[in-house]
Write a protein that holds these residues in place. Structure first.
Motif, PDB file in Angstrom:
ATOM      1  N   THR A  96       0.809  -1.205   0.000  1.00 30.97           N
ATOM      2  CA  THR A  96       0.000   0.000   0.000  1.00 30.97           C
ATOM      3  C   THR A  96       0.845   1.259   0.000  1.00 30.97           C
ATOM      4  O   THR A  96       0.530   2.236  -0.681  1.00 30.97           O
ATOM      5  N   THR A  97       1.947   1.259   0.741  1.00 28.29           N
ATOM      6  CA  THR A  97       2.783   2.454   0.848  1.00 28.29           C
ATOM      7  C   THR A  97       4.143   2.301   0.184  1.00 28.29           C
ATOM      8  O   THR A  97       4.917   3.257   0.145  1.00 28.29           O
ATOM      9  N   GLY A  98       4.457   1.095  -0.311  1.00 28.57           N
ATOM     10  CA  GLY A  98       5.761   0.871  -0.920  1.00 28.57           C
ATOM     11  C   GLY A  98       6.897   0.872   0.092  1.00 28.57           C
ATOM     12  O   GLY A  98       8.004   1.318  -0.200  1.00 28.57           O
ATOM     13  N   THR A  99       6.640   0.340   1.295  1.00 28.10           N
ATOM     14  CA  THR A  99       7.620   0.356   2.373  1.00 28.10           C
ATOM     15  C   THR A  99       8.167  -1.044   2.626  1.00 28.10           C
ATOM     16  O   THR A  99       7.398  -1.983   2.821  1.00 28.10           O
ATOM     17  N   VAL A 100       9.493  -1.177   2.618  1.00 28.60           N
ATOM     18  CA  VAL A 100      10.122  -2.437   2.995  1.00 28.60           C
ATOM     19  C   VAL A 100      10.179  -2.506   4.519  1.00 28.60           C
ATOM     20  O   VAL A 100      10.791  -1.659   5.165  1.00 28.60           O
ATOM     21  N   LEU A 101       9.531  -3.493   5.095  1.00 28.80           N
ATOM     22  CA  LEU A 101       9.470  -3.631   6.545  1.00 28.80           C
ATOM     23  C   LEU A 101      10.588  -4.509   7.097  1.00 28.80           C
ATOM     24  O   LEU A 101      10.985  -4.356   8.246  1.00 28.80           O
ATOM     25  N   LEU A 102      11.071  -5.429   6.279  1.00 27.69           N
ATOM     26  CA  LEU A 102      12.101  -6.350   6.748  1.00 27.69           C
ATOM     27  C   LEU A 102      12.866  -6.903   5.555  1.00 27.69           C
ATOM     28  O   LEU A 102      12.262  -7.262   4.540  1.00 27.69           O
ATOM     29  N   ALA A 103      14.176  -6.967   5.681  1.00 20.07           N
ATOM     30  CA  ALA A 103      15.014  -7.600   4.655  1.00 20.07           C
ATOM     31  C   ALA A 103      16.130  -8.362   5.362  1.00 20.07           C
ATOM     32  O   ALA A 103      16.922  -7.768   6.099  1.00 20.07           O
ATOM     33  N   LYS A 104      16.168  -9.661   5.149  1.00 21.65           N
ATOM     34  CA  LYS A 104      17.206 -10.512   5.726  1.00 21.65           C
ATOM     35  C   LYS A 104      17.764 -11.406   4.617  1.00 21.65           C
ATOM     36  O   LYS A 104      17.043 -12.231   4.064  1.00 21.65           O
ATOM     37  N   ASN A 105      19.016 -11.198   4.280  1.00 21.79           N
ATOM     38  CA  ASN A 105      19.630 -11.934   3.166  1.00 21.79           C
ATOM     39  C   ASN A 105      18.732 -11.887   1.931  1.00 21.79           C
ATOM     40  O   ASN A 105      18.657 -12.849   1.163  1.00 21.79           O
ATOM     41  N   ALA A 106      18.056 -10.750   1.745  1.00 18.70           N
ATOM     42  CA  ALA A 106      16.985 -10.668   0.753  1.00 18.70           C
ATOM     43  C   ALA A 106      17.483 -10.641  -0.681  1.00 18.70           C
ATOM     44  O   ALA A 106      16.724 -10.947  -1.600  1.00 18.70           O
ATOM     45  N   ASP A 107      18.747 -10.257  -0.895  1.00 21.69           N
ATOM     46  CA  ASP A 107      19.270 -10.176  -2.259  1.00 21.69           C
ATOM     47  C   ASP A 107      20.236 -11.309  -2.594  1.00 21.69           C
ATOM     48  O   ASP A 107      20.938 -11.263  -3.593  1.00 21.69           O
ATOM     49  N   GLU A 108      20.243 -12.337  -1.781  1.00 18.38           N
ATOM     50  CA  GLU A 108      21.104 -13.493  -2.035  1.00 18.38           C
ATOM     51  C   GLU A 108      20.373 -14.503  -2.925  1.00 18.38           C
ATOM     52  O   GLU A 108      19.272 -14.943  -2.587  1.00 18.38           O
ATOM     53  N   PRO A 109      20.944 -14.874  -4.066  1.00 17.56           N
ATOM     54  CA  PRO A 109      20.289 -15.876  -4.918  1.00 17.56           C
ATOM     55  C   PRO A 109      20.277 -17.237  -4.226  1.00 17.56           C
ATOM     56  O   PRO A 109      21.323 -17.749  -3.841  1.00 17.56           O
ATOM     57  N   LEU A 110      19.089 -17.803  -4.061  1.00 22.66           N
ATOM     58  CA  LEU A 110      18.924 -19.063  -3.353  1.00 22.66           C
ATOM     59  C   LEU A 110      18.069 -20.015  -4.175  1.00 22.66           C
ATOM     60  O   LEU A 110      17.313 -19.573  -5.056  1.00 22.66           O
ATOM     61  N   PRO A 111      18.143 -21.317  -3.891  1.00 15.30           N
ATOM     62  CA  PRO A 111      17.233 -22.235  -4.587  1.00 15.30           C
ATOM     63  C   PRO A 111      15.788 -21.922  -4.183  1.00 15.30           C
ATOM     64  O   PRO A 111      15.456 -21.960  -2.997  1.00 15.30           O
ATOM     65  N   PRO A 112      14.928 -21.612  -5.153  1.00 13.51           N
ATOM     66  CA  PRO A 112      13.575 -21.164  -4.814  1.00 13.51           C
ATOM     67  C   PRO A 112      12.546 -22.276  -4.718  1.00 13.51           C
ATOM     68  O   PRO A 112      11.410 -22.028  -4.309  1.00 13.51           O
ATOM     69  N   ALA A 113      12.915 -23.482  -5.143  1.00  5.54           N
ATOM     70  CA  ALA A 113      11.957 -24.590  -5.184  1.00  5.54           C
ATOM     71  C   ALA A 113      10.716 -24.159  -5.969  1.00  5.54           C
ATOM     72  O   ALA A 113      10.828 -23.420  -6.936  1.00  5.54           O
TER      73      ALA A 113
END
Length: 383
Positions: free
Chosen positions: A36-53
Motif C-alpha cells: 500500500t505504501t511501498g515500504t520495505v518492513l524487513l530484509a534478511k539476506n533478501a538479495d542473495e540468490p537461493l534455490p527457490p523450489a
C-alpha cells in the motif's frame, strides 16, 4: 541562500519498541513489503540468490499471464501433454499423454497442486520446449529487473542454475497482484482436483489461506536444498503486505513463522496521514512579486507507514532556496517537506505554491530597491 523553517508536526506517535530492522525471523532469508505504501518492513539476506523450489513457479505463471493478456492464448485453449511432462516427479496432476488440459486447468494445477507436470506442459505450449522457455524466462527476468534470478526449468525442480532472491520473488509477487488482478483470485483456491485424480494432492499447501488473517496467496516451496519457503500476501484494514520466507526446517515452522510475520506487519505498523492536500504547511518568501509571501501546500494527501508503538515525536522541516523570484504559478513546486521518522529513512514530500503570485511592476521593483537600500543604511549606522 537556503531557507529552512523547522516544522514540528506535533503528532505524538506510538512507535515500535522493536523497529522493522530489529524483528527476528527464524527464516534463513526473508523480505516483507507493505504494498500500500511501498515500504520495505524487513530484509534478511533478501538479495542473495537461493534455490527457490516451487516458489519459482510464479515466474512460469507470470509468463502465462502475459501470454493471456497479449492474446496469444486464452483460458479455454488446450495444451498437449508430452512424454517428458507426463514423466515429471514430485508434486503433479498425474497428467498423461492422452490429456489435453485447458490453460485454466493448468493455472489451477500449478497454483493449488504445485504440478510440476503442468509447468512443463505450459512451457512446451508457449515456447516449444522447456529449454527455450527457460531462456525466455531469463530474458524476461532481466527486463523486469529481477537481477538475482536465473532459471533452468519451469517448475523449480532442483538445478544449480535455478536461483532467485527473496527480493526478486517478492517483486514478482507484487507484479502478479497488481498487473493481473483478473487471475489473482486463483491463488486463493483452497483445493483443486483434475479429473478426479490424486485426491490426496488436491489441497493448497499455503497454510495461511484458512487462518482467517486476510491471506489470499501466493505459493509455497520445498526441496531438501531450499528447505521450506513461502511467498505470501494478506490484506487487513485496507493494507496489503507481501512477504517471502525461505530456509525453514519443516511445514509447521513455515506456517507458524508466516503467521507471525503477518501479525507483526499489521500490528506493529499503522498508516498516518501527515500532510493533507491543499492544507497550508508553511510560507515561502517571494522576491519582486505582487505579494511578499505565498503559502506552501502538499499537492496530494501524504499517508505514510509508521511504527505504531513509540513515544518519540515525528518532526519535519520545510526546505527551499529563497526568496523565490516571481512570477510563481499555483501548483508550482518550490519547496519540500522532509519528515524524520524514528528508526526509518526520512520521507520527502514536494510542496507547491498555494496560489499565483504575479511579478510586480515598476512600483514594486522601486519599493524593493528602496527597502534594500534602507536596510544597508541602517546596517551601516548600527555598525
Amino acid at each position: 541562500m537556503t531557507r529552512i523553517a523547522a516544522l514540528l508536526l506535533g503528532l505524538m506517535l506510538i512507535v515500535a519498541s522493536l523497529p522493522a530492522r530489529a524483528f527476528e525471523t527464524l527464516a534463513g532469508a526473508a523480505w516483507v513489503y507493505d504494498v500500500t505504501t511501498g515500504t520495505v518492513l524487513l530484509a534478511k539476506n533478501a538479495d542473495e540468490p537461493l534455490p527457490p523450489a516451487s516458489m519459482s513457479k510464479l515466474m512460469t505463471l507470470n509468463m502465462l499471464f502475459e501470454a493471456l493478456r497479449d492474446g496469444r492464448v486464452s483460458l479455454d485453449d488446450r495444451f498437449a501433454v508430452s512424454s517428458r511432462a507426463a514423466a515429471m516427479g514430485g508434486s503433479t496432476l498425474f497428467l498423461d499423454e492422452t490429456d489435453r488440459p485447458t490453460v485454466e486447468e493448468l493455472i489451477k494445477g500449478i497454483i493449488v497442486n504445485s504440478g510440476n507436470d503442468a509447468c512443463v506442459v505450459v512451457a512446451e505450449g508457449l515456447a516449444g520446449s522447456e529449454e527455450e522457455f527457460a531462456r525466455k524466462m531469463n530474458e524476461r527476468a532481466r527486463s523486469l529487473g529481477l537481477t538475482q534470478s536465473t532459471f533452468a526449468n519451469s517448475s523449480g525442480w532442483p538445478h544449480p542454475n535455478q536461483r532467485m532472491s527473496m527480493h526478486d520473488l517478492g517483486r514478482l509477487a507484487v507484479r502478479i497482484i497488481t498487473e493481473f488482478p483478473e487471475y489473482y483470485g486463483y491463488f486463493g483456491l483452497v483445493e483443486n482436483e483434475f479429473d478426479g485424480r490424486a485426491p490426496d494432492n488436491r489441497f493448497n499447501r499455503n497454510p495461511l489461506l484458512t487462518m482467517g488473517i486476510g491471506a489470499d496467496g501466493l505459493k509455497t516451496g520445498h526441496t531438501q536444498e531450499a528447505g521450506y519457503g513461502l511467498v505470501g500476501s494478506a490484506v487487513q484494514g485496507g493494507r496489503r503486505i507481501v512477504f517471502v520466507l525461505s530456509g525453514l526446517p519443516d511445514a509447521k515452522a513455515r506456517a507458524e513463522e508466516s503467521r507471525r510475520i503477518v501479525n507483526w506487519a499489521f500490528r506493529e505498523f499503522t498508516l498516518r496521514t501527515v500532510a493533507e492536500k491543499g492544507k497550508r504547511i508553511a510560507e515561502a518568501e517571494i522576491w519582486l512579486g505582487t505579494a511578499s509571501r505565498v503559502g506552501l501546500v502538499a499537492a496530494e494527501d501524504l499517508t505514510i507507514l509508521l511504527p505504531s508503538l513509540s513515544q518519540e515525536r515525528l518532526t519535519g522541516e520545510v526546505r527551499y532556496t529563497g526568496p523565490v523570484e516571481a512570477p510563481v504559478a499555483a501548483g508550482q513546486q518550490i519547496a519540500e517537506l522532509v519528515i524524520e521518522v524514528p528508526e526509518m529513512d526520512p520521507v520527502t514530500v514536494p510542496l507547491v505554491a498555494e496560489r499565483d503570485v504575479a511579478a510586480g511592476g515598476f512600483a514594486t521593483r522601486l519599493g524593493t530597491a528602496f527597502g534594500i537600500l534602507a536596510r544597508r543604511v541602517m546596517a551601516e549606522v548600527a555598525g
